[in-house]
Design a protein around this motif. Structure first.
Motif: not given
Length: 246
Positions: A2-4, A23-26, A52-59, A235-241
Motif C-alpha cells: 500500500n505504501s508504494i 518516483i514522479l511520473p510525468w 518498476s517500483a514493485r520489481l525493485a522491491y522484489e529484487k 520495467v526490468e531496466k528501470i527496476a535495475n536503475l
C-alpha cells in the motif's frame, strides 16, 4: 504494498515507512489519435513507475514511493489549439519540479526519478539548475518509451504518438480505455523541408500539418501481448536503475 502507490496510500501506510527513492511520473493532457484517452501519457508513465517500483522491491528490498502523475506537458503548434489540450510553459514545468524537489528535500529525501511519458517534455536544464541548488539531491530522468529498442516488439514505423507502441502498452495496462474500433491510421505527412525530416535541424512540428488524426504511427497491429512483453523489458531496466540508485 500500500505504501508504494501514493494515489491510494494514507498517512498510516507511510508514517513509519523508510523510502529509498521517490518516483514522479510525468505525462501530458492531449489527443492521442481517436482511440486513446487524453491522459494516455499519464496512465502509461504511472503504470510503468508502479511496476518498476514493485520489481525493485522484489529484487532487492528497495522501497520507492510513486507519486501521482503530473498531468500537464509541453505541446506543439497544431496541438495546443485543439479543444482541451493543455500546454504547459517551460517556466511552469520548472516551477512544478522545483516545488516537488524543495518539498522532498525538506522532508529528508535525497533521490527522485522522473518517469517521463511525453516526448515534448524536456527536463535537462531544470535538473542541472537543481543540482547546483541541491548538491546532495539526485534527480534522474527516464523516457520510458526510449530505453528499449522497439524493433523486436512492434512492426510499424514511424511509431511516435498514439501508434503501435503506446496503444499496445495501454492495451496491456488499461484495455478498458482503448477504443480500437475508432482508431485512425496515424498517417504521417512529411514537412516540406527535407532537412527537418532527416533531422539535420529541429523545429516544433505543426501537428495539424503532419497528422490528420493527431496520431503518428499506425496502431492497427497493436495487441496487449505485445504491450506486456515490451512493458516487462522496460520495467526490468528501470527496476535495475532503482536498485543501483539505492
Amino acid at each position: 504494498m500500500n505504501s508504494i502507490d501514493l494515489t491510494s496510500a494514507n498517512w498510516k501506510d507511510i508514517k513509519e515507512t523508510r523510502y529509498d527513492a521517490v518516483i514522479l511520473p510525468w505525462g501530458a493532457f492531449e489527443p492521442h489519435n481517436y482511440h486513446l484517452p487524453y491522459l494516455t501519457d499519464c496512465y502509461l508513465s504511472h503504470h510503468i513507475a508502479l511496476d518498476s517500483a514493485r520489481l525493485a522491491y522484489e529484487k532487492s528490498g528497495v522501497l520507492c514511493a510513486v507519486l501521482p502523475p503530473v498531468y500537464f506537458g509541453s505541446q506543439n503548434p497544431g496541438q495546443w489549439n485543439l479543444p482541451l489540450c493543455i500546454h504547459t510553459n517551460s517556466e511552469t514545468q520548472k516551477a512544478i519540479l522545483c516545488d516537488v524537489v524543495d518539498s522532498l528535500h525538506g522532508q529528508g529525501f535525497k533521490k527522485l526519478v522522473i518517469i517521463n511519458g511525453h516526448g515534448g517534455n524536456t527536463f535537462k536544464t531544470y535538473v542541472r539548475d537543481l543540482a547546483k541548488k541541491y548538491p546532495d539531491f539526485t534527480v534522474i530522468v527516464v523516457d520510458w518509451w526510449a530505453i528499449v529498442p522497439t524493433k523486436d516488439y512492434f512492426e510499424e514505423t514511424p511509431d511516435e504518438h498514439g501508434g503501435e507502441q503506446e496503444t499496445s502498452v495501454l492495451l496491456h495496462y488499461r484495455p478498458d480505455l482503448v477504443k480500437m474500433e475508432q482508431a485512425g491510421d496515424g498517417k504521417v505527412i512529411p514537412l516540406p523541408m527535407e532537412s527537418i525530416n532527416n533531422k539535420v535541424g529541429w523545429l516544433p512540428r505543426n501537428w495539424g500539418v503532419v497528422s490528420e488524426d493527431t496520431g503518428i504511427g499506425n496502431p492497427k497491429k497493436s495487441t496487449a501481448e505485445k504491450g506486456e512483453k515490451y512493458a516487462k523489458a522496460v520495467v526490468e531496466k528501470i527496476a535495475n536503475l532503482l536498485v543501483e540508485l539505492a
